[in-house]
Design a protein around this motif. Structure first.
Motif, PDB file in Angstrom:
ATOM      1  N   PRO A 216       0.807  -1.221   0.000  1.00 37.50           N
ATOM      2  CA  PRO A 216       0.000   0.000   0.000  1.00 37.50           C
ATOM      3  C   PRO A 216       0.841   1.273   0.000  1.00 37.50           C
ATOM      4  O   PRO A 216       1.978   1.295   0.452  1.00 37.50           O
ATOM      5  N   ALA A 217       0.230   2.344  -0.515  1.00 39.82           N
ATOM      6  CA  ALA A 217       0.787   3.683  -0.366  1.00 39.82           C
ATOM      7  C   ALA A 217       0.209   4.263   0.918  1.00 39.82           C
ATOM      8  O   ALA A 217      -0.518   3.609   1.653  1.00 39.82           O
ATOM      9  N   GLY A 218       0.531   5.528   1.196  1.00 37.63           N
ATOM     10  CA  GLY A 218       0.014   6.157   2.394  1.00 37.63           C
ATOM     11  C   GLY A 218       1.073   6.286   3.467  1.00 37.63           C
ATOM     12  O   GLY A 218       2.217   5.843   3.314  1.00 37.63           O
ATOM     13  N   THR A 219       0.684   6.902   4.578  1.00 41.24           N
ATOM     14  CA  THR A 219       1.603   7.185   5.681  1.00 41.24           C
ATOM     15  C   THR A 219       1.151   6.459   6.933  1.00 41.24           C
ATOM     16  O   THR A 219      -0.019   6.535   7.315  1.00 41.24           O
ATOM     17  N   TRP A 220       2.086   5.788   7.568  1.00 39.03           N
ATOM     18  CA  TRP A 220       1.847   5.110   8.844  1.00 39.03           C
ATOM     19  C   TRP A 220       2.767   5.711   9.914  1.00 39.03           C
ATOM     20  O   TRP A 220       3.807   6.292   9.590  1.00 39.03           O
ATOM     21  N   VAL A 221       2.390   5.513  11.168  1.00 40.21           N
ATOM     22  CA  VAL A 221       3.162   6.048  12.284  1.00 40.21           C
ATOM     23  C   VAL A 221       3.479   4.919  13.265  1.00 40.21           C
ATOM     24  O   VAL A 221       2.580   4.190  13.689  1.00 40.21           O
ATOM     25  N   ASP A 222       4.754   4.799  13.615  1.00 36.41           N
ATOM     26  CA  ASP A 222       5.186   3.934  14.718  1.00 36.41           C
ATOM     27  C   ASP A 222       5.583   4.860  15.861  1.00 36.41           C
ATOM     28  O   ASP A 222       6.622   5.507  15.815  1.00 36.41           O
ATOM     29  N   GLY A 223       4.734   4.939  16.873  1.00 39.69           N
ATOM     30  CA  GLY A 223       4.948   5.899  17.944  1.00 39.69           C
ATOM     31  C   GLY A 223       6.069   5.552  18.894  1.00 39.69           C
ATOM     32  O   GLY A 223       6.507   6.405  19.669  1.00 39.69           O
ATOM     33  N   THR A 224       6.538   4.301  18.864  1.00 39.90           N
ATOM     34  CA  THR A 224       7.647   3.870  19.728  1.00 39.90           C
ATOM     35  C   THR A 224       8.559   2.959  18.916  1.00 39.90           C
ATOM     36  O   THR A 224       8.379   1.748  18.903  1.00 39.90           O
ATOM     37  N   PHE A 225       9.552   3.540  18.267  1.00 39.37           N
ATOM     38  CA  PHE A 225      10.432   2.769  17.383  1.00 39.37           C
ATOM     39  C   PHE A 225      11.161   1.664  18.138  1.00 39.37           C
ATOM     40  O   PHE A 225      11.278   0.538  17.639  1.00 39.37           O
ATOM     41  N   GLY A 226      11.662   1.951  19.336  1.00 39.34           N
ATOM     42  CA  GLY A 226      12.376   0.933  20.114  1.00 39.34           C
ATOM     43  C   GLY A 226      13.615   0.457  19.393  1.00 39.34           C
ATOM     44  O   GLY A 226      14.540   1.222  19.125  1.00 39.34           O
TER      45      GLY A 226
ATOM     46  N   ASP B 182       3.366   1.067  20.903  1.00 46.47           N
ATOM     47  CA  ASP B 182       3.853  -0.107  21.647  1.00 46.47           C
ATOM     48  C   ASP B 182       4.427   0.441  22.955  1.00 46.47           C
ATOM     49  O   ASP B 182       5.517   0.997  22.977  1.00 46.47           O
ATOM     50  N   LEU B 183       3.693   0.284  24.030  1.00 50.02           N
ATOM     51  CA  LEU B 183       3.976   1.004  25.266  1.00 50.02           C
ATOM     52  C   LEU B 183       5.014   0.289  26.134  1.00 50.02           C
ATOM     53  O   LEU B 183       5.413  -0.832  25.859  1.00 50.02           O
ATOM     54  N   GLY B 184       5.413   0.971  27.200  1.00 53.08           N
ATOM     55  CA  GLY B 184       6.294   0.351  28.182  1.00 53.08           C
ATOM     56  C   GLY B 184       7.764   0.475  27.846  1.00 53.08           C
ATOM     57  O   GLY B 184       8.196   1.344  27.086  1.00 53.08           O
ATOM     58  N   VAL B 185       8.553  -0.428  28.420  1.00 50.35           N
ATOM     59  CA  VAL B 185      10.014  -0.390  28.336  1.00 50.35           C
ATOM     60  C   VAL B 185      10.499  -1.536  27.470  1.00 50.35           C
ATOM     61  O   VAL B 185       9.970  -2.642  27.539  1.00 50.35           O
TER      62      VAL B 185
ATOM     63  N   PHE C 274       8.575   7.703  16.017  1.00 46.65           N
ATOM     64  CA  PHE C 274       8.919   8.567  17.137  1.00 46.65           C
ATOM     65  C   PHE C 274       9.641   7.736  18.188  1.00 46.65           C
ATOM     66  O   PHE C 274       9.347   6.543  18.353  1.00 46.65           O
ATOM     67  N   ASP C 275      10.566   8.341  18.910  1.00 46.40           N
ATOM     68  CA  ASP C 275      11.129   7.698  20.101  1.00 46.40           C
ATOM     69  C   ASP C 275      11.911   8.724  20.904  1.00 46.40           C
ATOM     70  O   ASP C 275      12.596   9.582  20.331  1.00 46.40           O
ATOM     71  N   LYS C 276      11.811   8.616  22.235  1.00 48.07           N
ATOM     72  CA  LYS C 276      12.537   9.530  23.124  1.00 48.07           C
ATOM     73  C   LYS C 276      13.940   9.038  23.434  1.00 48.07           C
ATOM     74  O   LYS C 276      14.787   9.815  23.884  1.00 48.07           O
TER      75      LYS C 276
ATOM     76  N   ALA D 172      19.680   6.086  17.511  1.00 49.89           N
ATOM     77  CA  ALA D 172      20.896   5.553  16.886  1.00 49.89           C
ATOM     78  C   ALA D 172      20.595   4.299  16.088  1.00 49.89           C
ATOM     79  O   ALA D 172      21.128   4.102  14.983  1.00 49.89           O
ATOM     80  N   GLU D 173      19.739   3.441  16.617  1.00 49.90           N
ATOM     81  CA  GLU D 173      19.352   2.223  15.895  1.00 49.90           C
ATOM     82  C   GLU D 173      18.601   2.571  14.621  1.00 49.90           C
ATOM     83  O   GLU D 173      18.801   1.961  13.572  1.00 49.90           O
ATOM     84  N   ALA D 174      17.721   3.570  14.700  1.00 52.47           N
ATOM     85  CA  ALA D 174      16.954   3.974  13.517  1.00 52.47           C
ATOM     86  C   ALA D 174      17.858   4.494  12.407  1.00 52.47           C
ATOM     87  O   ALA D 174      17.512   4.390  11.220  1.00 52.47           O
ATOM     88  N   ALA D 175      19.014   5.032  12.777  1.00 56.03           N
ATOM     89  CA  ALA D 175      19.946   5.560  11.774  1.00 56.03           C
ATOM     90  C   ALA D 175      20.520   4.461  10.890  1.00 56.03           C
ATOM     91  O   ALA D 175      21.089   4.754   9.832  1.00 56.03           O
ATOM     92  N   THR D 176      20.370   3.209  11.291  1.00 60.08           N
ATOM     93  CA  THR D 176      20.861   2.095  10.469  1.00 60.08           C
ATOM     94  C   THR D 176      19.876   1.717   9.367  1.00 60.08           C
ATOM     95  O   THR D 176      20.199   0.878   8.522  1.00 60.08           O
ATOM     96  N   ILE D 177      18.682   2.296   9.380  1.00 63.27           N
ATOM     97  CA  ILE D 177      17.696   2.037   8.330  1.00 63.27           C
ATOM     98  C   ILE D 177      17.896   3.065   7.221  1.00 63.27           C
ATOM     99  O   ILE D 177      17.656   4.254   7.408  1.00 63.27           O
ATOM    100  N   HIS D 178      18.345   2.594   6.079  1.00 62.87           N
ATOM    101  CA  HIS D 178      18.598   3.478   4.942  1.00 62.87           C
ATOM    102  C   HIS D 178      17.486   3.263   3.915  1.00 62.87           C
ATOM    103  O   HIS D 178      17.617   2.489   2.969  1.00 62.87           O
ATOM    104  N   ASP D 179      16.392   3.927   4.162  1.00 64.20           N
ATOM    105  CA  ASP D 179      15.206   3.756   3.328  1.00 64.20           C
ATOM    106  C   ASP D 179      14.546   5.125   3.207  1.00 64.20           C
ATOM    107  O   ASP D 179      14.154   5.717   4.219  1.00 64.20           O
ATOM    108  N   PRO D 180      14.429   5.658   1.995  1.00 64.97           N
ATOM    109  CA  PRO D 180      13.863   7.002   1.836  1.00 64.97           C
ATOM    110  C   PRO D 180      12.410   7.108   2.293  1.00 64.97           C
ATOM    111  O   PRO D 180      11.906   8.218   2.488  1.00 64.97           O
TER     112      PRO D 180
END
Length: 309
Positions: free
Chosen positions: A28-38, A101-104, A59-61, A67-75
């Motif tokens: 599918p096209a469109g935009t999705w949101v992962d509120g806790t990348f982890g 995806d809540l919690g720790v 998103f992630d605090k 730093a982990e997300a920086a390893t994903i090279h996908d436009p």
């Protein structure tokens, strides 16, 4: 103090992505949101299912998650170093699905330097975002007995909250503020004489302080409210929680917005239409719990945005 090499096993990975993409067909096209990348378990699977015109905003605090997300090279992928309460900054009706995806995560729990667990001795920190805000140690060094009692009782549902709080302040006055997870766990163990079988006496206190210092429940309420604004008609809200306080908020939110609302001051006026349709409540399978015992308390709730925006 030695660190571990923690591995994160994503809970309800296939089920969550399947729910987010329901009705959208192949690639599918469109935009999705992962509120806790982890550590990206849900995000990577979702990216593998999206088409060339699909997009994923995460998103992630946690700086380690960034730093982990920086390893994903996908436009098609981008991440924001923010909590998911910032969902409200996205355009109205711009997303096809929101995952919380809540919690720790396991790496947070199993890294002693983060201070989340009584199983390891480390600094009494517990901040999701170590670049800002007050640590648990800093807060406990200043808080009054009643403040500490309220936090441990309200967020940990701990019936020994008051004696624990008194002991924390007494030790602070006699020996100085608590600095490490081992010091706090030892103090709680001295105060709490009875506990459920198999549960460490400090479990509820650690949970309460972590939830409080990260404002987890308040942020969840803000994110749920924002999801109603950013979801497109027919879009999916998927929330995975790990304890009753979180799940209660999610359950009540979905129930509240899955019914028509009448204004008692204007009995003849048409009702406000429902904004969600609560669809599913899913628990991990026995096989998943056997492979990952931390999944045993997980509850996934799924709701769909109605046609009215």
């Amino acid at each position: 103090m030695t660190s571990t090499s923690p591995e994160h096993i994503t809970v309800l990975r296939q089920e969550a992505v399947h729910a987010l993409l329901a009705g959208h067909g192949e690639q599918p096209a469109g935009t999705w949101v992962d509120g806790t990348f982890g550590r990206g378990g849900h995000a990577r699977l979702l990216l593998s299912r999206l088409g060339p015109q699909g997009r994923l905003i995460a998103f992630d605090k946690d700086p380690q998650a960034i730093a982990e997300a920086a390893t994903i090279h996908d436009p098609r992928f981008s991440i924001r170093h923010q909590g998911f309460c910032h969902l409200a900054e996205l355009p109205i009706a711009s997303t096809a699905g929101v995952l919380l995806d809540l919690g720790v995560s396991s790496p947070q729990i199993d890294t002693p330097e983060r201070g989340f667990s009584f199983r390891f001795d480390g600094p009494l920190d517990m901040r999701m975002d170590t670049t800002r805000g007050m640590s648990v140690a800093q807060w406990l060094a200043e808080a009054e007995v009643q403040q500490i009692t309220d936090v441990i009782r309200n967020y940990g549902e701990e019936r020994f909250a008051f004696p624990i709080a008194k002991a924390i302040v007494a030790q602070r006055e006699a020996q100085g503020p608590l600095q490490t997870t081992a010091e706090l766990a030892s103090l709680v163990a001295r105060v709490v004489k009875t506990r459920e079988a198999g549960q460490n006496p400090a479990t509820r206190t650690f949970q309460a302080l972590r939830i409080f210092i990260n404002a987890e429940l308040q942020e969840l309420e803000q994110a749920l409210a924002a999801s109603l604004q950013v979801l497109q008609p027919g879009g999916w809200l998927v929330v995975i929680s790990f304890h009753s306080l979180e799940d209660r908020i999610v359950k009540q939110f979905m129930a509240e917005h899955s019914k028509e609302v009448y204004d008692r001051r204007m009995p003849l006026a048409p009702p406000q239409p429902m904004r969600l349709t609560a669809v599913q409540r899913i628990k991990p399978s026995a096989a998943e719990v056997a492979a990952n015992p931390r999944a045993r308390s997980a509850v996934m709730r799924v709701a769909q945005r109605t046609d009215v925006v």
